[in-house]
Design a protein around this motif. Structure first.
Motif, mmCIF file in Angstrom:
data_model
loop_
_atom_site.group_PDB
_atom_site.id
_atom_site.type_symbol
_atom_site.label_atom_id
_atom_site.label_comp_id
_atom_site.label_asym_id
_atom_site.label_seq_id
_atom_site.Cartn_x
_atom_site.Cartn_y
_atom_site.Cartn_z
ATOM 1 N N VAL A 123 -96.541 81.455 -31.744
ATOM 2 C CA VAL A 123 -96.295 80.015 -31.810
ATOM 3 C C VAL A 123 -95.355 79.611 -30.684
ATOM 4 O O VAL A 123 -94.225 80.077 -30.596
ATOM 5 C CB VAL A 123 -95.696 79.626 -33.170
ATOM 6 C CG1 VAL A 123 -95.402 78.127 -33.202
ATOM 7 C CG2 VAL A 123 -96.651 80.002 -34.277
ATOM 8 N N VAL A 124 -95.861 78.777 -29.790
ATOM 9 C CA VAL A 124 -95.083 78.336 -28.635
ATOM 10 C C VAL A 124 -94.281 77.098 -28.998
ATOM 11 O O VAL A 124 -93.167 76.888 -28.517
ATOM 12 C CB VAL A 124 -96.032 78.001 -27.456
ATOM 13 C CG1 VAL A 124 -95.255 77.513 -26.246
ATOM 14 C CG2 VAL A 124 -96.862 79.217 -27.097
ATOM 15 N N GLU A 125 -94.872 76.268 -29.864
ATOM 16 C CA GLU A 125 -94.228 75.012 -30.242
ATOM 17 C C GLU A 125 -94.646 74.714 -31.662
ATOM 18 O O GLU A 125 -95.788 74.990 -32.045
ATOM 19 C CB GLU A 125 -94.703 73.897 -29.300
ATOM 20 C CG GLU A 125 -94.127 72.527 -29.606
ATOM 21 C CD GLU A 125 -94.841 71.414 -28.828
ATOM 22 O OE1 GLU A 125 -95.119 71.596 -27.639
ATOM 23 O OE2 GLU A 125 -95.126 70.370 -29.442
ATOM 24 N N GLY A 172 -100.053 77.417 -29.813
ATOM 25 C CA GLY A 172 -99.887 78.872 -29.777
ATOM 26 C C GLY A 172 -100.782 79.514 -28.748
ATOM 27 O O GLY A 172 -101.583 78.869 -28.070
ATOM 28 N N THR A 173 -100.591 80.805 -28.609
ATOM 29 C CA THR A 173 -101.423 81.586 -27.711
ATOM 30 C C THR A 173 -101.562 82.960 -28.343
ATOM 31 O O THR A 173 -100.746 83.349 -29.167
ATOM 32 C CB THR A 173 -100.789 81.668 -26.306
ATOM 33 O OG1 THR A 173 -101.424 82.707 -25.594
ATOM 34 C CG2 THR A 173 -99.316 81.949 -26.361
ATOM 35 N N SER A 174 -102.600 83.680 -27.955
ATOM 36 C CA SER A 174 -102.818 84.975 -28.582
ATOM 37 C C SER A 174 -103.322 85.969 -27.554
ATOM 38 O O SER A 174 -103.894 85.574 -26.532
ATOM 39 C CB SER A 174 -103.806 84.814 -29.735
ATOM 40 O OG SER A 174 -104.914 85.667 -29.572
ATOM 41 N N ILE A 351 -99.349 84.190 -21.225
ATOM 42 C CA ILE A 351 -98.470 85.213 -21.787
ATOM 43 C C ILE A 351 -97.090 84.596 -21.899
ATOM 44 O O ILE A 351 -96.509 84.215 -20.893
ATOM 45 C CB ILE A 351 -98.397 86.451 -20.869
ATOM 46 C CG1 ILE A 351 -99.809 86.963 -20.579
ATOM 47 C CG2 ILE A 351 -97.540 87.537 -21.484
ATOM 48 C CD1 ILE A 351 -99.858 88.045 -19.536
ATOM 49 N N PRO A 352 -96.569 84.456 -23.130
ATOM 50 C CA PRO A 352 -95.222 83.896 -23.234
ATOM 51 C C PRO A 352 -94.223 84.859 -22.596
ATOM 52 O O PRO A 352 -94.490 86.056 -22.518
ATOM 53 C CB PRO A 352 -94.989 83.761 -24.739
ATOM 54 C CG PRO A 352 -96.052 84.531 -25.404
ATOM 55 C CD PRO A 352 -97.110 84.872 -24.427
ATOM 56 N N ASN A 353 -93.102 84.361 -22.181
ATOM 57 C CA ASN A 353 -92.064 85.199 -21.566
ATOM 58 C C ASN A 353 -92.572 85.928 -20.339
ATOM 59 O O ASN A 353 -92.163 87.052 -20.075
ATOM 60 C CB ASN A 353 -91.518 86.256 -22.539
ATOM 61 C CG ASN A 353 -91.196 85.648 -23.880
ATOM 62 O OD1 ASN A 353 -90.730 84.506 -23.946
ATOM 63 N ND2 ASN A 353 -91.458 86.382 -24.938
ATOM 64 N N LEU A 354 -93.475 85.303 -19.630
ATOM 65 C CA LEU A 354 -93.927 85.920 -18.382
ATOM 66 C C LEU A 354 -92.910 85.527 -17.325
ATOM 67 O O LEU A 354 -92.993 84.467 -16.734
ATOM 68 C CB LEU A 354 -95.318 85.402 -18.018
ATOM 69 C CG LEU A 354 -95.989 86.076 -16.838
ATOM 70 C CD1 LEU A 354 -96.248 87.534 -17.137
ATOM 71 C CD2 LEU A 354 -97.299 85.388 -16.506
ATOM 72 N N GLY A 355 -91.898 86.390 -17.137
ATOM 73 C CA GLY A 355 -90.823 86.044 -16.210
ATOM 74 C C GLY A 355 -90.926 86.854 -14.937
ATOM 75 O O GLY A 355 -91.689 87.809 -14.853
ATOM 76 N N VAL A 356 -90.156 86.467 -13.947
ATOM 77 C CA VAL A 356 -90.111 87.238 -12.712
ATOM 78 C C VAL A 356 -89.300 88.490 -12.982
ATOM 79 O O VAL A 356 -88.150 88.417 -13.403
ATOM 80 C CB VAL A 356 -89.447 86.431 -11.585
ATOM 81 C CG1 VAL A 356 -89.377 87.261 -10.322
ATOM 82 C CG2 VAL A 356 -90.215 85.152 -11.340
#
Ligand SMILES: Nc1ncnc2c1ncn2[C@@H]1O[C@H](COP(=O)(O)OP(=O)(O)OP(=O)(O)O)[C@@H](O)[C@H]1O
Ligand SMILES: [Mg+2]
Lengths: 788, 240
Positions: A123-125, A172-174, A351-356
């Protein structure tokens, strides 16, 4: 206390600043590319791994027509199975404001009172739908974002043919939808693809699946090989309309991610290697000349007691300074590029939290590679130092030797003017430098050719897909097959001018011991709207009793024209028949078989049925036509070919702009580095000759031409190998794409070569002009006064 | 046989000043030099090191420009000539010979000469020029295959091949032993006699002055003596 030698180091560097800078830029680009691609890959790998773990991405997947929930216990008992999750899926159609075509996709059920055991949406939001609230949905965030939808908004959706007004409670995303993509090309794009998650109690009645399921996912036991379990699952689901189970490795989203990472691997190896190779060469050229020029100084240093090692170190330090500037610049640039990449990826991979993620070890590797190549470049240049006896080195260098080689003499034969001969002899005198310089230019050309090749495929692709293969205006997909007469209602819609139908069925093809799950598409005889083409764009005719296979599929099954192939239908009565391979088709996307509708119907053993209508329309009335169609029951999706084409163009145009600029900069840096440094070195070593020519009465232009003639030849010689290397690189890059998903034609347009040539020449010319300014200001008296 | 007094000068310098640097670092290399060179004349310039000989010769040859003063070639004023005009002046009228021969190492003897004949309208044949300096048979050799004296003779051939009006030589024998130097001077003398080229030579070897029509001596940036030789010695007889 700064030692005199260090002071010399600084002064030398200051006087070489143009060369220091150009080499440092080449190093920096190598480091930046290595870092940014490496870090992009790292981010993807780690981000995906975490995401898969936290959302419990399944190991195997299957869809079926319908099975009672009680079958679940049987699945749990299959060998190797650890966790089973059954779901209800339903096709979804969302007419969206501002969009002519409706969005299409699926609804998935969530367990009523628990979290999903597998493939849990993140759940993103907002929140998940609450049990008992039938109208609550979680929507995939890619879709929501592109329509500016948020928790609290309403969404009109046609779920399994039933129009519902739903309330969005969260986004959301999965892991199943890292790449939110429809399997159909015509409905690509975030705004066109919708995924809904609803509680099972809410979805099952709409999907007419109460007490049953039509989708199952498995987590396998640790270390259990997937194949036996998948085979067992297939057998178990067969009576229930199983469409063939797939391992995670066959999962579309996962597969595309794998491919992206493979390409990143390739690029992050090849490109930095090119840049660092060029940097090593430039270091060698510049340092080699410096050592030669400073012979006398070296001899003096040796005479007063500096060791060879100390003197060699002095020059290596110089390289270290240059490379350090490059590495620091590259690290900064690499971080920005990594951010930019990740920004692009965020749009593409949900992808959530796809950070550098900038890994220290990555930087260390990049730096080590750069220093390594710099020092390699330095070694050859400095090696001569120790061989030099002080007394010998104090002597001025004897006039450069010419005439020893047959080549020097050979050059005399032609009709060349003396100035042309100067150029020619200078070139044949240092064949290795000529070779490496031209190779450097070739790299620049190759990067441009290979880079643009990606885009060259696009117009061809566009023509083939949108003008030769898909020639309808609208494609209407049905949720389930209907009789052709039921579809004739579409023909009566005002503005519809013509119609053709299709029917596709999931099948398992078997040839010998090889099998492959795919689908067969039935075409009416003489179909005009969707045609099956070969690689040359010629239509492949369908004949009775024969099936045409995507060429790649034919290779995978190892069949030839005329071979028999077993077809197991994965729906309805699951008929098994034998067909003949009648030929091969060359579509760019996916793997499938094509046959005549009549054959397909007799294969199915049913009365005629179709599930796709292709319409020729009056384009000005498309909007109204689509609105009518969406309102009809049993419609799974409507796609407009012209809208798909526009999206295709928009997406390819966007990626072209940014990466095109990057390519030009990278190639220009290499070309400029090679030409500028070579010209500077040539100028330094031949200042005296050139000044003499000026004294003899040659103008500035004549003298510049002699100096730059050399560079011109280097550049021109680099072009053809550059074309070849670039073409090879383009092929290699193409080979890295997943051929089962898509096969793009490698069509290098002549313009690409012209473009690569022009960019390289302009970069070379600009650097030559900078050096020319120095030729113009040659100090005639000063240069001639002394013997070096 | 002294032709030096006849007619108007080919090249005339009036009140030439050359100042390098400024303030404390200021060097006055030339302080008001007046000099005229006449057609066909053979002049030797003598003077202590640093007295300004090279500076003067470079200005006369259009390699450098004076800080003040006037320079005229026939009826052309070269004082404020542009770089292009000086280039044309050098190309059409001046031949240079330096202490260091400044041959192009990547060109053979003939090609080094051809480099110049290409630029001019009415040149000698490169082979004739080489024959003039006695190097006909070595035309195909690269500089690295020639001795110092031979290289200098190629340089002279290169300088005279375009039939310059003036030949300016800065220590042409400076890097050569006496015997080789004599050979080079003989060639210069021959060019002067046979082609009538006005020739100016800088040297540190006073005996060489005896072969000139005229001997100009410099000190501290000015001309201190300008003498005519009653009798010219033959170059073969010189010893230093
Ligand atoms: N580029 C320059 N900058 C500053 N001073 C200079 C420069 N060129 C020459 N000089 C000075 O001008 C003076 C005259 O120099 P020039 O080269 O004409 O002497 P010269 O008579 O040819 O000496 P030599 O016989 O040693 O060649 C010298 O004091 C020299 O130091
Ligand atoms: Mg001097």
């Amino acid at each position: 206390m700064v030692s005199p030698l260090d002071r010399k180091l600084l002064r030398d560097l200051a006087s070489l600043k143009g060369q220091v800078l150009t080499i440092a830029i080449v190093v920096a680009l190598g480091v930046a590319i290595y870092l940014s691609f490496g870090s992009a890959k790292l981010s993807l790998v780690q981000g995906t791994e975490e995401f898969y773990r936290s959302q419990r991405f399944a190991d195997a997947f299957a869809t079926l027509e319908r099975a009672p929930e009680s079958l679940r216990t049987a699945i749990e008992r299959l060998p190797g199975v650890a966790v089973v999750e059954t779901r209800v899926n339903a096709p979804v159609l969302c007419p969206m404001p501002g969009m002519i075509e409706p969005a299409v996709g699926s609804a998935h059920s969530l367990p009523d009172f628990t979290d999903a055991a597998l493939n849990a949406p993140f759940v993103v939001e907002g929140r998940l739908p609450e049990p008992g609230r039938d109208d609550e949905v979680l929507v995939n965030d890619a879709f929501a974002q592109s329509h500016r939808l948020h928790a609290g908004d309403r969404l009109e959706a046609i779920v399994n043919g039933t129009r519902r007004t739903l309330r969005i409670v969260g986004l959301g995303t999965s892991p199943e939808y890292l790449i939110a993509m429809s399997t159909e090309l015509s409905s690509m794009g975030n705004e066109r693809f919708v995924v809904l998650w609803m509680r099972r109690a809410a979805l099952a009645p709409v999907a007419r699946m109460q007490g049953g399921f039509n989708d199952v996912s498995l987590r396998l036991q640790r270390d259990a090989p997937p194949e036996p379990t998948i085979a067992a699952l297939d057998r178990l689901l067969a009576p229930f309309g199983g469409r063939g189970a797939r391992a995670r490795s066959q999962h579309m989203s996962h597969r595309m991610l794998q491919q992206e990472m493979q390409q990143l691997d390739g690029t992050s190896t090849v490109l930095p290697a090119m840049f660092l190779g060029v940097a090593a060469f430039l270091v060698n050229v510049v340092l080699g000349r410096l050592v030669r020029l400073q012979r006398g100084q070296l001899a003096m240093l040796k005479a007063v007691g500096y060791s060879d090692r100390r003197i060699a170190l002095h020059y290596v330090q110089m390289v270290i300074v240059i490379v350090t500037i490059g590495v620091v610049g590259g690290a900064l640039m690499g971080r920005e590029m990594a951010r930019w990449f990740i920004g692009l990826y965020r749009e593409f991979f949900r992808i959530p939290n796809l950070g550098v993620r900038l890994d220290g070890s990555l930087l260390a590797q990049g730096a080590a590679l750069s220093f390594g190549s710099g020092v390699i470049g330095a070694i050859a240049a400095v090696r001569g130092v120790s061989k030099l006896a002080p007394a010998q080195a104090m002597q001025p260098e004897p006039p450069a030797k010419y005439g020893d080689s047959a080549l020097d003499r050979a050059v005399s034969i032609g009709l060349l003017s003396p100035s042309a001969r100067m150029v020619a002899r200078e070139l044949v005198r240092r064949p290795l430098r000529l070779l490496l310089s031209s190779l450097g230019i070739a790299m620049a050309v190759a990067i441009l050719v290979a880079g643009r090749s990606m885009f060259d495929a696009l117009p061809t692709l566009e023509r083939v897909i949108f003008h030769e293969m898909m020639r309808e205006q609208l494609a209407v997909r049905l949720t389930r097959p209907v009789s052709p007469t039921d579809l004739s209602v579409l023909r009566t819609i005002p503005g519809v001018l013509g119609m053709e139908v299709q029917r596709s069925v999931p099948v398992r093809l078997r040839a010998g011991s090889r099998t492959r799950e795919t689908s067969l598409v039935g075409h009416p005889a003489g179909a005009q709207l969707r045609r099956v083409l070969d690689e040359r764009g010629r239509e492949v005719r369908m004949v009775r009793g024969a099936v045409l296979l995507t060429r790649m599929l034919g290779q995978m099954l190892d069949v030839r024209v005329g071979d028999s192939i077993r077809v197991e239908v994965l729906e309805g009565d699951r008929a098994v028949r034998t067909l003949t391979v009648g030929g091969f088709s060359d579509e760019s996307f996916g793997l499938q078989g094509h046959l005549l509708l009549d054959d397909l119907w007799s294969l199915l053993g049913q009365s005629p049925s179709v599930d796709m209508a292709l319409l020729v329309t009056d384009p000005s009335r498309n909007e109204a036509i689509i609105r009518r169609i969406v309102a009809m029951p049993g419609v799974a999706g409507v796609a407009s070919a012209s809208a798909a084409l526009a999206r295709f163009r928009q997406q390819s145009g966007r990626s072209m702009g940014a990466s095109g600029l990057l390519l030009v900069l990278a190639a220009a840096a290499i070309a400029a580095g090679v030409v500028y440094n070579n010209a500077r070195v040539a100028l330094a070593t031949r200042e005296r000759d050139l000044a003499t020519l000026r004294v003899l009465g040659m103008g500035r232009g004549d003298v510049s031409r002699i100096l730059l003639g050399e560079m011109t030849v280097q550049v021109l010689l680099g072009l053809a190998p550059g074309y070849a290397i670039g073409t090879w690189m383009a092929k290699a890059a193409m080979a890295m794409t997943d051929p089962e998903m898509y096969r793009l034609p490698l069509t290098l347009e002549p313009f690409t070569y012209v473009y690569a040539t022009v960019v390289t020449l302009v970069a070379a010319l600009l650097s030559a002009l900078i050096v020319r300014r120095r030729v113009d200001s040659l100090d005639l008296v000063g240069v001639l006064k002394t013997r070096e | 046989m002294n032709r030096s007094a006849e007619g108007a000068p080919v090249l005339r310098a009036e009140g030439l000043w050359k100042v390098y640097g400024e303030g404390d670092a200021e060097v006055r290399a030339l302080r008001g030099v007046d000099l005229a060179l006449y057609a066909g004349e053979f002049v030797v310039l003598l003077g202590a090191s640093g007295s300004g000989k090279s500076t003067l010769l470079n200005i006369l040859g259009g390699l450098d420009t004076p800080t003040a003063g006037r320079l005229t070639y026939l009826d052309h004023d070269l004082t404020d000539a542009s770089d292009d005009q000086l280039t044309r002046y050098r190309r059409e009228h001046v031949g240079f010979v330096f202490q260091f021969y400044n041959l192009i190492p990547s060109l053979t003897a003939r090609e080094n000469v051809a480099l110049v004949t290409e630029l001019s309208d009415d040149p000698l044949d490169p082979d004739d020029a080489l024959a003039l300096v006695g190097l006909g048979p070595r035309a195909e050799h690269f500089p690295s295959e020639l001795s110092g004296g031979e290289q200098q003779r190629v340089a002279i051939a290169r300088a005279v091949a375009k039939r310059p009006d003036m030949l300016l030589c800065d220590e042409p024998t400076g890097a050569l032993d006496c015997a080789t130097g004599r050979l080079v001077l003989t060639v210069l003398d021959r060019v002067n006699r046979e082609l009538g080229t006005t020739t100016a030579i800088i040297t540190h070897n006073a005996p060489i002055a005896t072969m000139a029509h005229r001997v100009v001596t410099m000190a501290d940036g000015a001309i201190t003596q300008d003498l005519r030789n009653e009798r010219r010695a033959s170059p073969e007889s010189l010893r230093w």
